[in-house]
Design an enzyme around this catalytic site. Structure first.
Site, PDB file in Angstrom:
ATOM      1  N   SER A   1       0.838  -1.193   0.000  1.00  0.00           N
ATOM      2  CA  SER A   1       0.000   0.000   0.000  1.00  0.00           C
ATOM      3  C   SER A   1       0.881   1.254   0.000  1.00  0.00           C
ATOM      4  CB  SER A   1      -0.954  -0.054   1.205  1.00  0.00           C
ATOM      5  OG  SER A   1      -2.010   0.858   1.073  1.00  0.00           O
TER       6      SER A   1
ATOM      7  N   ASP B   1      -9.634  -4.811  -5.786  1.00  0.00           N
ATOM      8  CA  ASP B   1      -9.104  -4.057  -4.646  1.00  0.00           C
ATOM      9  C   ASP B   1      -9.931  -2.791  -4.478  1.00  0.00           C
ATOM     10  OD1 ASP B   1      -7.628  -2.445  -2.875  1.00  0.00           O
ATOM     11  OD2 ASP B   1      -5.708  -3.180  -3.605  1.00  0.00           O
TER      12      ASP B   1
ATOM     13  N   HIS C   1      -7.540  -5.576  -0.186  1.00  0.00           N
ATOM     14  CA  HIS C   1      -6.304  -4.812  -0.235  1.00  0.00           C
ATOM     15  C   HIS C   1      -5.169  -5.473   0.543  1.00  0.00           C
ATOM     16  CE1 HIS C   1      -4.136  -1.147  -1.094  1.00  0.00           C
ATOM     17  NE2 HIS C   1      -3.920  -0.889   0.188  1.00  0.00           N
TER      18      HIS C   1
END
Length: 283
Positions: A101, A227, A262
């Site tokens: 991320s 996602d 995610h």
């Protein structure tokens, strides 16, 4: 930064010399890797750590917590300095950096500043910008109004917002999928509310797309097919932007995991390990 070194490699076809740095994203801690780090450590030397905003970074009292929250350099460039300082302290060079991320773009920035520290970047669910840009057609996944509403919810009641956010972003997983949500929710809930707001504002309002063309380190982009935080279009954008970047740098490959959410290291750990081993043993 609570850095820990696991394993040392040497088995399973590894060379025993590759160091893999696993960097968590917003709301996480080094324990976000608990389901995958031991398997990777059988083949590679693995380093895990906590960013300064992590709830696992211990402070002495409420006054110190407030001070830490205010002192956080809430920009990706500030976090890149934090990363480089840790790597220098541990005498790490030529590592494979796996950034999840927000940590993916932090690794990109650090690799531009100190290229000798990075042998390869693996960007997992990374995004250089989360807000859609109508001016150039960029799809980041969020409208500005959605970002403003999320920041307002964090400011109003972080404790109430955190479990709802965890459920939304972790996504479904094979039974028992609720365990993955609970694991992230627990880590997220440990963040100091002031830090949670400041860091989330930095993440959601960032635009570091210009950094991509300066990344010279070989790179692999790993993205989940579905996602809710960073759509697959972001991975394709990054691939195109980096292919037009530094002369001689190969275009990054995009590996799409057939999973949702995610956090593939939580929802599909066995597949995630297979993907990482394929990347690491092939380069």
């Amino acid at each position: 930064m609570n850095a820990r070194v696991l394993g040392g490699g040497g088995g399973g076809g590894g060379d025993g010399e590759t160091t893999v740095v696993l960097a968590h994203g917003y709301g996480g801690s080094s324990h976000i890797w608990d389901d995958v780090a031991p398997a990777l450590a059988k083949t590679f030397r693995v380093v895990v750590f906590d960013w300064s905003f992590s709830g696992d970074v211990v402070v002495d009292d409420d006054d110190d917590a407030a001070a830490v929250s205010e002192d956080i350099s809430c920009s990706y460039f500030g976090f890149a300095d934090e990363l480089v300082a840790m790597m220098d302290e541990l005498a790490l060079t030529a590592v494979v950096f796996v950034g999840h991320s927000m940590a993916g773009m932090i690794g990109c920035i650090a690799s531009v500043a100190r290229p000798e520290l990075f042998r390869r970047l693996v960007l997992v669910g990374a995004s250089p910008r989360y807000i859609n840009d109508d001016g150039d057609g960029y799809v980041g996944g969020f409208e500005r109004g959605e970002v403003d509403a999320m920041l307002a919810a964090i400011e109003a009641d972080f404790a109430a917002w955190a479990p709802l956010f965890a459920e939304a972003v972790v996504g479904p997983a094979p039974s028992p999928g609720a365990g993955a949500v609970a694991k992230f929710a627990k880590q997220l809930g440990r963040m100091r509310p002031a830090a949670a707001l400041r860091v989330m504002r930095a993440v959601l309002t960032c635009d570091v797309r210009a950094v991509l063309r300066d990344v010279a380190a070989p790179c692999t982009i790993v993205h989940c097919a579905r996602d809710a935080v960073a759509p697959l279009a972001v991975a394709r954008y990054m691939q195109r932007a980096m292919a037009r970047g530094v002369d001689g740098a190969p275009a990054p490959a995009v590996v799409v995991m057939d999973s949702s959410g995610h956090f593939p290291q939580l929802t599909a750990p066995m597949e995630f390990v297979r993907v990482m081993e394929a990347i690491l043993l092939d380069h």
